[in-house]
Design a protein around this motif. Structure first.
Motif, short mmCIF file in Angstrom:
data_model
loop_
_atom_site.label_atom_id
_atom_site.label_comp_id
_atom_site.label_asym_id
_atom_site.label_seq_id
_atom_site.Cartn_x
_atom_site.Cartn_y
_atom_site.Cartn_z
N GLY A 199 0.81 -1.21 0.00
CA GLY A 199 0.00 0.00 0.00
C GLY A 199 0.84 1.25 0.00
N LEU A 200 1.89 1.25 0.84
CA LEU A 200 2.79 2.40 0.88
C LEU A 200 3.53 2.57 -0.44
CD1 LEU A 200 4.40 2.21 4.42
CD2 LEU A 200 2.86 3.96 3.55
N GLU A 201 3.96 1.47 -1.01
CA GLU A 201 4.68 1.52 -2.28
C GLU A 201 3.79 2.10 -3.38
OE1 GLU A 201 6.58 -1.60 -5.48
OE2 GLU A 201 6.64 -2.14 -3.35
N ALA A 202 2.53 1.67 -3.42
CA ALA A 202 1.60 2.17 -4.44
C ALA A 202 1.34 3.66 -4.25
CB ALA A 202 0.29 1.39 -4.38
N GLN A 203 1.20 4.10 -3.00
CA GLN A 203 0.98 5.53 -2.75
C GLN A 203 2.20 6.36 -3.14
OE1 GLN A 203 -0.17 6.06 1.32
NE2 GLN A 203 -2.15 5.04 1.05
N LEU A 204 3.38 5.91 -2.78
CA LEU A 204 4.59 6.65 -3.12
C LEU A 204 4.81 6.67 -4.63
CD1 LEU A 204 7.01 5.47 -0.29
CD2 LEU A 204 6.01 7.74 -0.59
N LEU A 205 4.55 5.55 -5.28
CA LEU A 205 4.69 5.49 -6.73
C LEU A 205 3.71 6.45 -7.39
CD1 LEU A 205 6.01 4.18 -9.19
CD2 LEU A 205 4.26 2.39 -9.07
N GLY A 206 2.50 6.52 -6.86
CA GLY A 206 1.51 7.45 -7.39
C GLY A 206 1.96 8.89 -7.26
N ILE A 207 2.56 9.23 -6.13
CA ILE A 207 3.04 10.60 -5.92
C ILE A 207 4.17 10.93 -6.90
CG2 ILE A 207 4.25 12.09 -4.28
CD1 ILE A 207 2.67 10.61 -2.05
N VAL A 208 5.12 10.01 -7.06
CA VAL A 208 6.25 10.24 -7.96
C VAL A 208 5.77 10.34 -9.41
CG1 VAL A 208 8.36 9.19 -8.89
CG2 VAL A 208 7.93 9.16 -6.43
N GLU B 218 -0.73 9.38 -14.68
CA GLU B 218 -1.42 9.21 -13.40
C GLU B 218 -2.89 9.63 -13.52
OE1 GLU B 218 -1.51 7.69 -9.59
OE2 GLU B 218 -0.01 7.53 -11.14
N GLU B 219 -3.15 10.65 -14.32
CA GLU B 219 -4.53 11.10 -14.52
C GLU B 219 -5.34 10.02 -15.26
OE1 GLU B 219 -6.83 14.56 -17.00
OE2 GLU B 219 -4.95 15.09 -16.02
N GLU C 118 -5.28 -0.92 -17.51
CA GLU C 118 -4.71 -0.63 -16.19
C GLU C 118 -3.39 -1.37 -16.00
OE1 GLU C 118 -6.20 -0.36 -11.58
OE2 GLU C 118 -7.07 -1.91 -12.86
N VAL C 119 -3.33 -2.60 -16.46
CA VAL C 119 -2.09 -3.37 -16.35
C VAL C 119 -0.98 -2.69 -17.15
CG1 VAL C 119 -1.00 -5.56 -17.01
CG2 VAL C 119 -3.21 -5.57 -15.86
N LYS C 120 -1.31 -2.19 -18.35
CA LYS C 120 -0.32 -1.50 -19.18
C LYS C 120 0.16 -0.22 -18.52
CE LYS C 120 -2.11 -3.33 -23.53
NZ LYS C 120 -2.83 -3.00 -24.78
N ILE C 121 -0.79 0.52 -17.93
CA ILE C 121 -0.41 1.77 -17.25
C ILE C 121 0.46 1.46 -16.04
CG2 ILE C 121 -1.33 3.68 -15.88
CD1 ILE C 121 -3.71 3.76 -17.79
N ASP C 122 0.10 0.42 -15.29
CA ASP C 122 0.91 0.04 -14.13
C ASP C 122 2.32 -0.36 -14.55
OD1 ASP C 122 -1.07 0.60 -12.32
OD2 ASP C 122 -1.78 -1.47 -12.16
N ALA C 123 2.43 -1.04 -15.67
CA ALA C 123 3.76 -1.42 -16.17
C ALA C 123 4.56 -0.18 -16.54
CB ALA C 123 3.62 -2.36 -17.36
N ALA C 124 3.89 0.79 -17.14
CA ALA C 124 4.59 2.02 -17.52
C ALA C 124 4.97 2.83 -16.28
CB ALA C 124 3.70 2.86 -18.44
N ARG C 125 4.19 2.74 -15.22
CA ARG C 125 4.48 3.46 -13.98
C ARG C 125 5.72 2.90 -13.30
NH1 ARG C 125 -0.44 3.25 -10.17
NH2 ARG C 125 0.71 4.79 -9.00
#
Length: 113
Positions: free
Chosen positions: A21-30, A39-40, A105-112
């Motif tokens: 959860g923390l990793e996902a939040q930090l990744l979202g911020i970055v 991210e949008e 969503e999987v593609k976006i997560d991979a790009a993130r």
């Protein structure tokens, strides 16, 4: 665990935090700082998926309500038959949208990453 007397008089807050959860939040911020467009689109996609799932639940609830209130033969109830036909086509459309959204969503997560 607390006794019912204590639980009713207090608010218990669970401060347990998982690493994912923390990793996902930090990744979202970055990602929001570096690639706001990505991210949008991720945010819009999550909202779209949630709305589609809610639509499916609403369809199920409507059918259950109609089945519960139906009297006599179910096949003679035109409102129920029409609702079933409409919900079938809508459910197929929503299911296709969900599959596409989840793949995106999987593609976006991979790009993130």
């Amino acid at each position: 665990h607390y006794t019912p007397e204590i639980s009713t008089k207090t608010t218990i807050v669970n401060f347990a935090v998982k690493e994912q959860g923390l990793e996902a939040q930090l990744l979202g911020i970055v990602v929001r700082k570096e690639r706001p467009d990505l991210e949008e689109s991720k945010d819009k996609l999550v909202v779209n998926i949630a709305q589609s799932k809610k639509k499916l639940i609403d369809l199920e609830d409507e059918i259950l309500m109609l089945l519960n209130t139906a009297q006599g033969s179910l096949l003679d109830d035109e409102k129920l038959v029409n609702a079933l036909q409409n919900s079938k086509s809508t459910a197929l459309e929503v299911q296709e949208q969900l599959e596409i959204s989840e793949q995106t969503e999987v593609k976006i997560d991979a790009a993130r990453e």
